[in-house]
Scaffold this motif. Structure first.
Motif, PDB file in Angstrom:
ATOM      1  N   ASP A 335       0.824  -1.217   0.000  1.00 22.09           N
ATOM      2  CA  ASP A 335       0.000   0.000   0.000  1.00 22.09           C
ATOM      3  C   ASP A 335       0.859   1.269   0.000  1.00 22.09           C
ATOM      4  OD1 ASP A 335       0.954   0.209   2.587  1.00 22.09           O
ATOM      5  OD2 ASP A 335      -0.982  -0.145   3.564  1.00 22.09           O
ATOM      6  N   GLY A 336       2.159   1.111   0.028  1.00 24.93           N
ATOM      7  CA  GLY A 336       3.062   2.266  -0.053  1.00 24.93           C
ATOM      8  C   GLY A 336       3.118   3.109   1.210  1.00 24.93           C
ATOM      9  N   LYS A 337       2.470   2.643   2.282  1.00 25.93           N
ATOM     10  CA  LYS A 337       2.403   3.468   3.502  1.00 25.93           C
ATOM     11  C   LYS A 337       3.592   3.257   4.433  1.00 25.93           C
ATOM     12  CE  LYS A 337      -2.593   3.943   3.545  1.00 25.93           C
ATOM     13  NZ  LYS A 337      -3.856   3.412   4.084  1.00 25.93           N
ATOM     14  N   GLY A 338       4.412   2.269   4.134  1.00 27.35           N
ATOM     15  CA  GLY A 338       5.551   2.007   5.005  1.00 27.35           C
ATOM     16  C   GLY A 338       6.530   1.075   4.325  1.00 27.35           C
ATOM     17  N   PHE A 339       7.486   0.596   5.072  1.00 26.93           N
ATOM     18  CA  PHE A 339       8.442  -0.351   4.498  1.00 26.93           C
ATOM     19  C   PHE A 339       8.945  -1.309   5.562  1.00 26.93           C
ATOM     20  CE2 PHE A 339      12.470   1.550   6.054  1.00 26.93           C
ATOM     21  CZ  PHE A 339      12.048   2.833   6.408  1.00 26.93           C
ATOM     22  N   VAL A 340       9.456  -2.429   5.085  1.00 27.11           N
ATOM     23  CA  VAL A 340      10.043  -3.437   5.966  1.00 27.11           C
ATOM     24  C   VAL A 340      11.534  -3.461   5.678  1.00 27.11           C
ATOM     25  CG1 VAL A 340       9.634  -5.361   4.335  1.00 27.11           C
ATOM     26  CG2 VAL A 340       9.805  -5.836   6.784  1.00 27.11           C
ATOM     27  N   TYR A 341      12.339  -3.796   6.672  1.00 31.60           N
ATOM     28  CA  TYR A 341      13.789  -3.785   6.473  1.00 31.60           C
ATOM     29  C   TYR A 341      14.458  -4.681   7.520  1.00 31.60           C
ATOM     30  CZ  TYR A 341      13.556  -0.341  10.270  1.00 31.60           C
ATOM     31  OH  TYR A 341      13.299   0.294  11.465  1.00 31.60           O
ATOM     32  N   THR A 342      15.763  -4.838   7.376  1.00 28.33           N
ATOM     33  CA  THR A 342      16.556  -5.625   8.321  1.00 28.33           C
ATOM     34  C   THR A 342      17.287  -4.668   9.248  1.00 28.33           C
ATOM     35  OG1 THR A 342      16.918  -7.289   6.615  1.00 28.33           O
ATOM     36  CG2 THR A 342      18.357  -7.375   8.532  1.00 28.33           C
ATOM     37  N   HIS A 343      17.150  -4.911  10.550  1.00 29.86           N
ATOM     38  CA  HIS A 343      17.771  -4.054  11.558  1.00 29.86           C
ATOM     39  C   HIS A 343      18.835  -4.871  12.287  1.00 29.86           C
ATOM     40  CE1 HIS A 343      18.248  -1.058  14.642  1.00 29.86           C
ATOM     41  NE2 HIS A 343      17.733  -1.823  15.584  1.00 29.86           N
ATOM     42  N   LEU A 344      20.056  -4.356  12.335  1.00 33.67           N
ATOM     43  CA  LEU A 344      21.152  -5.055  13.025  1.00 33.67           C
ATOM     44  C   LEU A 344      21.569  -4.251  14.239  1.00 33.67           C
ATOM     45  CD1 LEU A 344      23.553  -7.077  13.295  1.00 33.67           C
ATOM     46  CD2 LEU A 344      24.804  -5.645  11.686  1.00 33.67           C
ATOM     47  N   PRO A 373      13.752  -9.239   4.184  1.00 35.36           N
ATOM     48  CA  PRO A 373      12.291  -9.365   4.219  1.00 35.36           C
ATOM     49  C   PRO A 373      11.636  -8.887   2.924  1.00 35.36           C
ATOM     50  CG  PRO A 373      12.975  -7.369   5.359  1.00 35.36           C
ATOM     51  CD  PRO A 373      14.252  -8.063   4.930  1.00 35.36           C
ATOM     52  N   SER A 374      10.489  -9.488   2.588  1.00 31.72           N
ATOM     53  CA  SER A 374       9.665  -8.960   1.498  1.00 31.72           C
ATOM     54  C   SER A 374       8.200  -9.216   1.825  1.00 31.72           C
ATOM     55  CB  SER A 374      10.033  -9.590   0.151  1.00 31.72           C
ATOM     56  OG  SER A 374       9.733 -10.963   0.136  1.00 31.72           O
ATOM     57  N   PHE A 375       7.332  -8.276   1.463  1.00 29.54           N
ATOM     58  CA  PHE A 375       5.906  -8.390   1.760  1.00 29.54           C
ATOM     59  C   PHE A 375       5.213  -9.355   0.812  1.00 29.54           C
ATOM     60  CE2 PHE A 375       6.216  -4.345   4.071  1.00 29.54           C
ATOM     61  CZ  PHE A 375       5.305  -4.562   5.091  1.00 29.54           C
ATOM     62  N   ALA A 376       4.203 -10.079   1.339  1.00 33.68           N
ATOM     63  CA  ALA A 376       3.250 -10.765   0.476  1.00 33.68           C
ATOM     64  C   ALA A 376       2.451  -9.687  -0.243  1.00 33.68           C
ATOM     65  CB  ALA A 376       2.314 -11.629   1.322  1.00 33.68           C
ATOM     66  N   PRO A 377       1.902  -9.998  -1.441  1.00 31.76           N
ATOM     67  CA  PRO A 377       1.211  -8.945  -2.204  1.00 31.76           C
ATOM     68  C   PRO A 377      -0.007  -8.353  -1.486  1.00 31.76           C
ATOM     69  CG  PRO A 377       1.125 -11.074  -3.340  1.00 31.76           C
ATOM     70  CD  PRO A 377       2.065 -11.230  -2.206  1.00 31.76           C
ATOM     71  N   ASN A 378      -0.548  -9.033  -0.462  1.00 32.92           N
ATOM     72  CA  ASN A 378      -1.661  -8.428   0.286  1.00 32.92           C
ATOM     73  C   ASN A 378      -1.181  -7.622   1.496  1.00 32.92           C
ATOM     74  OD1 ASN A 378      -0.987 -10.361   2.164  1.00 32.92           O
ATOM     75  ND2 ASN A 378      -2.995 -11.348   2.228  1.00 32.92           N
ATOM     76  N   GLY A 379       0.131  -7.589   1.715  1.00 34.45           N
ATOM     77  CA  GLY A 379       0.683  -6.771   2.801  1.00 34.45           C
ATOM     78  C   GLY A 379       0.496  -7.346   4.190  1.00 34.45           C
ATOM     79  N   LYS A 380      -0.097  -8.542   4.294  1.00 33.28           N
ATOM     80  CA  LYS A 380      -0.413  -9.093   5.614  1.00 33.28           C
ATOM     81  C   LYS A 380       0.690  -9.980   6.177  1.00 33.28           C
ATOM     82  CE  LYS A 380      -4.190  -7.025   5.817  1.00 33.28           C
ATOM     83  NZ  LYS A 380      -4.347  -5.946   6.790  1.00 33.28           N
ATOM     84  N   LEU A 381       1.563 -10.469   5.299  1.00 35.67           N
ATOM     85  CA  LEU A 381       2.642 -11.347   5.746  1.00 35.67           C
ATOM     86  C   LEU A 381       3.965 -10.845   5.180  1.00 35.67           C
ATOM     87  CD1 LEU A 381       1.103 -14.879   5.075  1.00 35.67           C
ATOM     88  CD2 LEU A 381       1.701 -13.984   7.315  1.00 35.67           C
ATOM     89  N   ILE A 382       5.028 -11.168   5.898  1.00 40.11           N
ATOM     90  CA  ILE A 382       6.377 -10.812   5.448  1.00 40.11           C
ATOM     91  C   ILE A 382       7.204 -12.083   5.418  1.00 40.11           C
ATOM     92  CG2 ILE A 382       8.484  -9.585   6.112  1.00 40.11           C
ATOM     93  CD1 ILE A 382       6.308  -7.597   7.529  1.00 40.11           C
ATOM     94  N   LEU A 383       7.834 -12.334   4.285  1.00 40.17           N
ATOM     95  CA  LEU A 383       8.714 -13.494   4.115  1.00 40.17           C
ATOM     96  C   LEU A 383      10.146 -13.046   4.375  1.00 40.17           C
ATOM     97  CD1 LEU A 383       9.111 -16.448   2.913  1.00 40.17           C
ATOM     98  CD2 LEU A 383       9.312 -15.318   0.684  1.00 40.17           C
ATOM     99  N   PHE A 384      10.933 -13.852   5.078  1.00 38.51           N
ATOM    100  CA  PHE A 384      12.329 -13.483   5.305  1.00 38.51           C
ATOM    101  C   PHE A 384      13.196 -14.730   5.476  1.00 38.51           C
ATOM    102  CE2 PHE A 384      12.429 -14.201   9.962  1.00 38.51           C
ATOM    103  CZ  PHE A 384      11.070 -14.174  10.275  1.00 38.51           C
ATOM    104  N   ALA A 385      14.509 -14.512   5.454  1.00 37.38           N
ATOM    105  CA  ALA A 385      15.454 -15.606   5.665  1.00 37.38           C
ATOM    106  C   ALA A 385      15.800 -15.652   7.142  1.00 37.38           C
ATOM    107  CB  ALA A 385      16.713 -15.372   4.840  1.00 37.38           C
ATOM    108  N   SER A 386      15.823 -16.855   7.700  1.00 40.18           N
ATOM    109  CA  SER A 386      16.164 -16.995   9.101  1.00 40.18           C
ATOM    110  C   SER A 386      17.092 -18.189   9.269  1.00 40.18           C
ATOM    111  CB  SER A 386      14.890 -17.157   9.937  1.00 40.18           C
ATOM    112  OG  SER A 386      15.200 -17.149  11.321  1.00 40.18           O
ATOM    113  N   GLU A 387      17.392 -18.513  10.510  1.00 39.52           N
ATOM    114  CA  GLU A 387      18.234 -19.667  10.757  1.00 39.52           C
ATOM    115  C   GLU A 387      17.681 -20.424  11.944  1.00 39.52           C
ATOM    116  OE1 GLU A 387      22.736 -19.369  10.290  1.00 39.52           O
ATOM    117  OE2 GLU A 387      22.533 -19.956  12.391  1.00 39.52           O
TER     118      GLU A 387
END
Lengths: 423, 166
Positions: A335-344, A373-387
């Motif tokens: 929706d362009g209202k925010g963003f997701v990112y990686t915080h270290l 991280p990347s958003f699902a196209p509906n903005g409800k879920l975020i996919l990311f790499a983990s361990e």
């Protein structure tokens, strides 16, 4: 002037081979949504005769979303509207009920008809029929899940979408496309040199990615239909971090051909390269806003890696993240209202979001090796790499941070995931 | 018994990984001379290429960086300048400078950082007399770590530029 791209196409090597692996996925769910909708999914008539049941796919999808509580049908198995006794389901605490039938046609196609009923109001919410090839049982299930999800939550479902990621097994790197639940893996490219940074074309027909197969980082574009691919950028130094514009007409990439890592715009055929940033430090990981007007990116121009924003038309960049720690890998919300990112911070990577209007930052995960991280196209879920358990895995977190799932592929380290568009 | 042997091998591997002095880690094997094998060497004294002399500073081919830094550190300058001198005296030789990073950061940020680590070595090689055309730079970012544990003794080995003779 169309020729450069054409030449690229003619000069390409068809190294890649699409193959389908029957991966075994293990999915673990952590947490639950705040308001779970109680829903009963009755196994469809004829479902048990299929190679795998549609019911298992639908129940799995809805459970993993964290937004539903699955009610056990407990012996009541209506398939037709006339067989439904609403009080049976009110007693069980279900707000909604799905029933239906599935049959295999003479030509091998599967034909599923289902109804979603509002148990409280005792009305039909939707009635649909879905048909597909005999080997697409999971796809039928995902489409039914999408319809149930959309009717009951008001948001579009993403169960039928796909994801891309890179898997490393020993010295072997594979670029993989899979269903959003990790099943139905297809190998797009396999080689012994690293693959990085896959990104989708907005129509889901192509992947763009970085490969080291020639000894340095080169950007390739590959069709998922024909498997044909071409070099998008192969200049001296590193060519990397591709991101497609929402209208599909250009990509942002990062080149070091003029010295420092700077962001450039390029057409999908490799023509018309134009330099966008003049930072003389590191600028990388560009991400287009949904309206195509703005880019978010990572830069260390202020001394540490942080998120910056700048107009695609050119203009001054603006720093978006402040405070302690480093920040990387910004991706706009749909929706362009925010963003997701990686915080270290303090040696741990977290997945976080920031709202443009309020500036509010929310850390969604508990920290670890959580990246990209990347958003699902509906903005409800975020996919990311983990361990987890010493392996790279795929994970999702709901955009409110309440529900996480960990997806274990049957082997290797999963990394660099990115969620594809609605089909 | 077999188990014990494996344990010892593992310990050795771990010890190698945890080495506190990455600068003294074994240098990559010197590049073999490309002279044809068939011709027997004449019985005259041939000057040894200092590149192949294990006691020469030229046997050191790696320089190391602090976290998120791409400038060559003072301790490593003599190594880079020695290679610069060698390249200026052997203009037919070419090197590939490979930049690497530890895993702290995003893969793309580290690819860019590794490129800067390679470029800063190249810049110093050129300042020291090498020609830019003798030097190719490449970054592997965090993609090709020498050591794969999540700890500083590993990370310090991975924050590195290697000078590789072609």
């Amino acid at each position: 002037m169309v020729l450069p791209g054409l030449r690229c196409m003619l000069g390409l090597l068809l190294l890649a081979q699409v193959s389908v692996a029957n991966a075994v996925m293990t999915i673990e769910i952590i947490g639950a949504g705040e308001h779970q909708i109680p829903v009963a999914i009755v196994p469809f008539g004829g479902d048990a005769k299929l190679a795998q049941t549609i019911n298992a796919v639908v129940v799995g999808d809805l459970q993993r979303s964290g937004l539903f509580r699955l009610i056990d049908p407990a012996g009541k198995l209506p398939h037709e509207l006339a067989d439904v006794s609403y009080p049976d389901w009110q007693v069980r605490g279900a707000d909604a009920l799905a029933i239906g039938n599935v049959s295999v046609q003479d030509n091998g196609r599967i034909d599923a008809r289902f109804r979603l009923l509002d148990v409280v109001k005792q009305v039909e919410l939707t009635g649909q029929s879905v048909s597909a090839n005999g080997d697409e049982i999971r796809a039928v299930g995902h489409r039914i899940s999408d319809m149930i999800y959309e009717k009951l939550t008001g948001d579009k479902g993403v169960f039928s979408t796909r994801i891309a990621y890179v898997k490393r097994s020993g010295e072997k790197y594979s670029l993989i496309v899979a269903d959003s639940d990790g099943y139905n893996e297809q190998v797009v490219l396999e080689q012994n040199e690293p693959i990085m940074s896959p990104a989708w074309s907005p129509d889901g027909s192509h992947l763009v990615y970085v490969s080291f197969e020639t000894g340095h980082a080169v950007v390739y574009v590959q069709s998922l239909f024909t498997n044909q691919r071409m070099v998008l950028a192969d200049f001296r130094g590193s060519n990397s971090a591709p991101s497609w514009s929402p209208d599909g007409k250009q990509l942002a990439i990062v080149l070091t051909r003029d010295g420092s890592s700077e962001i450039y715009l390029v057409r999908p055929d490799g023509s018309g390269i134009r330099r966008l940033t003049f930072i003389n430090a590191i600028a990388t990981e560009p991400s287009f806003s949904p309206d195509g007007q703005t880019l978010l990116f990572t830069s260390n121009e202020g001394g540490s890696p942080q998120i910056y924003s700048m107009p695609v038309a050119g203009g001054p960049e603006q720093r978006m993240t402040f405070g302690d720690g480093n920040n990387y890998s910004p991706r706009y919300s749909p929706d362009g209202k925010g963003f997701v990112y990686t915080h270290l911070i303090n040696g741990k990577f977290f997945i976080a979001t920031q709202d443009f209007q309020t500036g509010q930052v929310e850390t969604l995960t508990s920290g670890g090796w959580e990246k990209k991280p990347s958003f699902a196209p509906n903005g409800k879920l975020i996919l990311f790499a983990s361990e987890a358990r010493g392996r790279g895995i795929l994970a999702t977190v709901s955009s409110d941070g309440r529900v996480q799932q960990h997806m274990f592929t049957d082997n290797g380290d999963a990394r660099e995931p990115v969620w594809g568009p609605h089909q | 018994m077999k188990k014990l042997v494996i344990s010892i091998v593992l310990l050795n591997l771990l010890a190698a990984c945890a080495s506190e002095k990455p600068k003294e880690a074994a240098a990559p094997a010197p590049v073999a001379a490309t002279a044809p094998v068939a011709a027997p060497a004449p019985a005259t004294v041939v000057a040894v290429d200092p590149l192949n002399d294990p006691s020469s500073i030229l046997s050191k081919r790696s320089v190391y960086f602090p976290l998120d830094v791409s400038a060559v550190q003072a301790d490593d300058k003599p190594i880079v300048l020695a290679h610069a001198k060698y390249l200026s005296e052997h203009q037919n030789r070419k090197v590939r400078v490979e930049g690497n990073c530890d895993e702290r950061g995003s893969k793309e940020y580290n690819l860019a950082l590794g490129q800067r680590r390679a470029e800063s070595v190249k810049k110093m090689l050129v300042l020291g007399g090498a020609k830019a055309s003798q030097i190719e730079t490449v970054s592997y970012g965090e993609e090709k770590p020498l050591c794969k544990e999540h700890n500083e003794s590993c990370w310090k080995q991975n924050r590195r530029s290697d000078i590789k003779y072609q």
